[in-house]
Design an enzyme around this catalytic site. Structure first.
Site, PDB file in Angstrom:
ATOM      1  N   ARG A 160       0.822  -1.219   0.000  1.00 45.45           N
ATOM      2  CA  ARG A 160       0.000   0.000   0.000  1.00 45.45           C
ATOM      3  C   ARG A 160       0.854   1.267   0.000  1.00 45.45           C
ATOM      4  NH1 ARG A 160      -2.457  -3.560  -1.023  1.00 45.45           N
ATOM      5  NH2 ARG A 160      -4.469  -4.305  -0.299  1.00 45.45           N
ATOM      6  N   SER A 228     -11.156  -0.618   3.009  1.00 45.62           N
ATOM      7  CA  SER A 228     -10.403  -0.825   4.254  1.00 45.62           C
ATOM      8  C   SER A 228      -9.933   0.529   4.784  1.00 45.62           C
ATOM      9  CB  SER A 228      -9.167  -1.681   3.991  1.00 45.62           C
ATOM     10  OG  SER A 228      -9.553  -2.905   3.433  1.00 45.62           O
ATOM     11  N   GLU A 324      -5.372   3.803   6.039  1.00 48.34           N
ATOM     12  CA  GLU A 324      -5.010   3.623   4.629  1.00 48.34           C
ATOM     13  C   GLU A 324      -5.642   4.758   3.815  1.00 48.34           C
ATOM     14  OE1 GLU A 324      -5.608  -0.397   2.929  1.00 48.34           O
ATOM     15  OE2 GLU A 324      -6.552   0.628   1.243  1.00 48.34           O
TER      16      GLU A 324
HETATM   17  C1  LIG Z   1     -15.561  -0.539  -1.482  1.00 43.83           C
HETATM   18  C2  LIG Z   1     -14.083  -0.296  -1.655  1.00 43.83           C
HETATM   19  C3  LIG Z   1     -13.227  -1.373  -1.791  1.00 43.83           C
HETATM   20  C4  LIG Z   1     -11.846  -1.168  -1.934  1.00 43.83           C
HETATM   21  N1  LIG Z   1     -11.035  -2.253  -2.080  1.00 43.83           N
HETATM   22  C5  LIG Z   1      -9.698  -2.083  -2.238  1.00 43.83           C
HETATM   23  C6  LIG Z   1      -8.833  -3.212  -2.398  1.00 43.83           C
HETATM   24  O1  LIG Z   1      -9.264  -4.348  -2.414  1.00 43.83           O
HETATM   25  N2  LIG Z   1      -7.511  -2.981  -2.539  1.00 43.83           N
HETATM   26  C7  LIG Z   1      -6.989  -1.719  -2.558  1.00 43.83           C
HETATM   27  O2  LIG Z   1      -5.768  -1.581  -2.693  1.00 43.83           O
HETATM   28  N3  LIG Z   1      -7.791  -0.627  -2.407  1.00 43.83           N
HETATM   29  C8  LIG Z   1      -9.119  -0.775  -2.260  1.00 43.83           C
HETATM   30  N4  LIG Z   1      -9.941   0.312  -2.097  1.00 43.83           N
HETATM   31  C9  LIG Z   1      -9.344   1.657  -2.082  1.00 43.83           C
HETATM   32  C10 LIG Z   1      -9.397   2.406  -3.440  1.00 43.83           C
HETATM   33  O3  LIG Z   1     -10.336   1.824  -4.296  1.00 43.83           O
HETATM   34  C11 LIG Z   1      -8.035   2.406  -4.132  1.00 43.83           C
HETATM   35  O4  LIG Z   1      -7.063   2.981  -3.310  1.00 43.83           O
HETATM   36  C12 LIG Z   1      -8.091   3.190  -5.457  1.00 43.83           C
HETATM   37  O5  LIG Z   1      -6.870   3.033  -6.152  1.00 43.83           O
HETATM   38  C13 LIG Z   1      -8.366   4.661  -5.248  1.00 43.83           C
HETATM   39  O6  LIG Z   1      -8.621   5.235  -6.515  1.00 43.83           O
HETATM   40  P1  LIG Z   1      -9.286   6.667  -6.630  1.00 43.83           P
HETATM   41  O7  LIG Z   1      -9.122   7.112  -8.030  1.00 43.83           O
HETATM   42  O8  LIG Z   1     -10.657   6.631  -6.110  1.00 43.83           O
HETATM   43  O9  LIG Z   1      -8.314   7.501  -5.670  1.00 43.83           O
HETATM   44  P2  LIG Z   1      -8.571   8.841  -4.854  1.00 43.83           P
HETATM   45  O10 LIG Z   1      -9.283   8.550  -3.592  1.00 43.83           O
HETATM   46  O11 LIG Z   1      -9.150   9.891  -5.728  1.00 43.83           O
HETATM   47  O12 LIG Z   1      -7.059   9.203  -4.511  1.00 43.83           O
HETATM   48  C14 LIG Z   1      -6.322   8.367  -3.667  1.00 43.83           C
HETATM   49  C15 LIG Z   1      -4.914   8.950  -3.505  1.00 43.83           C
HETATM   50  O13 LIG Z   1      -4.214   8.910  -4.737  1.00 43.83           O
HETATM   51  C16 LIG Z   1      -3.844  10.215  -5.151  1.00 43.83           C
HETATM   52  N5  LIG Z   1      -4.062  10.270  -6.591  1.00 43.83           N
HETATM   53  C17 LIG Z   1      -5.202   9.925  -7.246  1.00 43.83           C
HETATM   54  N6  LIG Z   1      -5.006  10.052  -8.574  1.00 43.83           N
HETATM   55  C18 LIG Z   1      -3.731  10.490  -8.739  1.00 43.83           C
HETATM   56  C19 LIG Z   1      -2.939  10.824  -9.869  1.00 43.83           C
HETATM   57  N7  LIG Z   1      -3.404  10.741 -11.114  1.00 43.83           N
HETATM   58  N8  LIG Z   1      -1.676  11.268  -9.652  1.00 43.83           N
HETATM   59  C20 LIG Z   1      -1.171  11.358  -8.406  1.00 43.83           C
HETATM   60  N9  LIG Z   1      -1.874  11.064  -7.301  1.00 43.83           N
HETATM   61  C21 LIG Z   1      -3.135  10.637  -7.476  1.00 43.83           C
HETATM   62  C22 LIG Z   1      -4.743  11.158  -4.376  1.00 43.83           C
HETATM   63  O14 LIG Z   1      -4.119  12.428  -4.210  1.00 43.83           O
HETATM   64  C23 LIG Z   1      -4.903  10.408  -3.076  1.00 43.83           C
HETATM   65  O15 LIG Z   1      -3.788  10.629  -2.257  1.00 43.83           O
HETATM   66  C24 LIG Z   1     -11.325   0.150  -1.954  1.00 43.83           C
HETATM   67  C25 LIG Z   1     -12.201   1.238  -1.812  1.00 43.83           C
HETATM   68  C26 LIG Z   1     -13.564   1.025  -1.673  1.00 43.83           C
HETATM   69  C27 LIG Z   1     -14.484   2.209  -1.558  1.00 43.83           C
END
Ligand SMILES: Cc1cc2nc3c(=O)[nH]c(=O)nc-3n(C[C@H](O)[C@H](O)[C@H](O)COP(=O)(O)OP(=O)(O)OC[C@H]3O[C@@H](n4cnc5c(N)ncnc54)[C@H](O)[C@@H]3O)c2cc1C
Length: 336
Positions: A160, A228, A324
């Site tokens: 992570r 998580s 996380e």
């Molecule tokens: C129901 C559910 C289940 C999940 N299951 C998992 C799982 O099984 N495994 C897992 O690892 N995660 C899981 N997650 C967490 C999440 O889905 C991941 O971390 C995902 O990659 C986040 O993507 P996002 O675009 O929504 O990120 P955001 O929430 O928009 O951003 C997350 C972080 O990344 C940064 N960021 C986003 N885009 C960029 C970019 N282009 N450049 C630089 N920084 C950036 C943001 O600044 C922030 O710090 C889950 C979440 C939910 C709601």
């Protein structure tokens, strides 16, 4: 393409915890060349799908929402090269690949969010982390004001974590380049998948992963959450052994570096905190690691709940939990 700034933006639809707060201003990034026009003196938060982001109050910092699209696929004799815009939806990429017979992403099906956020925390599930398939990551370096390409080793991937997570104000990921070899082997080591036959196809595995996730995890559309909430903590082997004596049922996962990873959900569940609430923020009834917004939760409810859990876990086991989820207050990242 000229950048357009929106003001007073409701943030509930832009993050999966759906806290009713508003953002001062937001820019949608639709073309990587627009990075050249982003403010240099002003700080900003890069947002993807908001599924790992918790806005706890009105947000005073500019938000740059990544909407960079585009998928290019090249087939070679031994595999597929994928070049994917950071604003593409992760799960759609997974299903798109499976439909074309491109295997590898199936264990990571149904993880919400964007492709660009996947390397940030090196998304992982069911025995696979995305680093396995990443070749390079293209970024805009906000400090040196230049486009750069990171090799996999430059990304410093860990559980992570990555160089992008360690330097949250430094890079905008614009594109992720993957290599998926044709000599694919199913990854069935993780418990809930271990009953599948060795002949299971990638599509079978994805279907199983999706079914498990739908049964286990609350859908953020119905019960807002960010997956998580805490990372699984790692302990020195000696400390883990001491805990194992007191809690023989505590699941432990030895790591290659000699540390032992503990299941944070078990630690919370064993304290009987499922269903525990602060205001309208609660520990999910079935998944102790998932905090949910049961309806109009305030950001302060979620923070109070997370802090309560962290205190109880530390008192009981002497273990420090680390969120996380990226927690933001009015100015930026908040450490709790
Ligand atoms: C129901 C559910 C289940 C999940 N299951 C998992 C799982 O099984 N495994 C897992 O690892 N995660 C899981 N997650 C967490 C999440 O889905 C991941 O971390 C995902 O990659 C986040 O993507 P996002 O675009 O929504 O990120 P955001 O929430 O928009 O951003 C997350 C972080 O990344 C940064 N960021 C986003 N885009 C960029 C970019 N282009 N450049 C630089 N920084 C950036 C943001 O600044 C922030 O710090 C889950 C979440 C939910 C709601």
């Amino acid at each position: 393409m000229k950048l357009h700034t929106q003001h007073s933006v409701p943030l509930a639809p832009l993050h999966t915890f759906r806290i009713e707060v508003s953002g001062r201003s937001l820019i949608r990034l639709e073309d990587a060349r627009q990075c050249l026009d982003l403010p240099v003196a002003e700080d900003y938060y890069v947002l993807g799908g908001g599924s790992n982001t918790l806005f706890t109050s009105d947000f005073g910092t500019l938000i740059v929402k990544n909407e960079l699209r585009g998928i290019a696929i090249e087939e070679a004799s031994d595999g597929f090269s994928l070049s994917v815009g950071a604003g593409e939806n992760w799960h759609e990429l997974v299903t798109n690949c499976l439909a074309r017979g491109i295997n590898g992403f199936e264990n990571l099906a149904l993880i919400p969010g964007t492709v660009g956020a996947a390397p940030v925390q090196n998304i992982g599930a069911y025995g696979v982390e995305i680093e396995r398939y990443i070749e390079t990551v293209e970024v805009w370096d906000r400090t040196n004001l230049e486009f750069k390409t990171f090799t996999k080793s430059d990304c410093q991937f860990a559980y992570r974590s990555s160089v992008f997570k360690q330097n949250p104000q430094r890079y905008i990921i614009t594109k992720v380049n993957f290599w998926l070899p044709k000599n694919w082997q199913p990854e069935l080591s993780y418990g809930p998948l271990s009953h599948l036959p060795k002949t299971a196809s990638a599509t079978d595995i994805a279907a199983q992963v999706i079914a498990i996730r739908q049964a286990k995890l609350p859908d953020p559309q119905e019960l807002p959450n960010a997956g998580s909430f805490f990372k699984n903590p790692s302990l020195a082997a000696a400390d883990a052994e001491t805990l194992a004596v007191k809690y023989p049922a505590l699941p432990m996962f030895p790591q290659v570096d000699g540390t032992i990873k503990l299941a944070a959900g078990w630690l919370i569940d064993h304290l009987q905190l499922k269903g525990y609430a602060e205001g309208a923020a609660a520990v999910h009834q079935n998944q102790a690691l998932v905090l949910v917004n049961t309806g109009n939760a305030a950001g302060t409810d979620v923070i109070a709940l997370a802090q309560h859990i962290m205190e109880r876990v530390e008192q009981e086991y002497g273990v420090l939990l680390e969120p996380e989820v990226r927690i933001l207050d009015s100015h930026g990242l908040l450490t709790i």
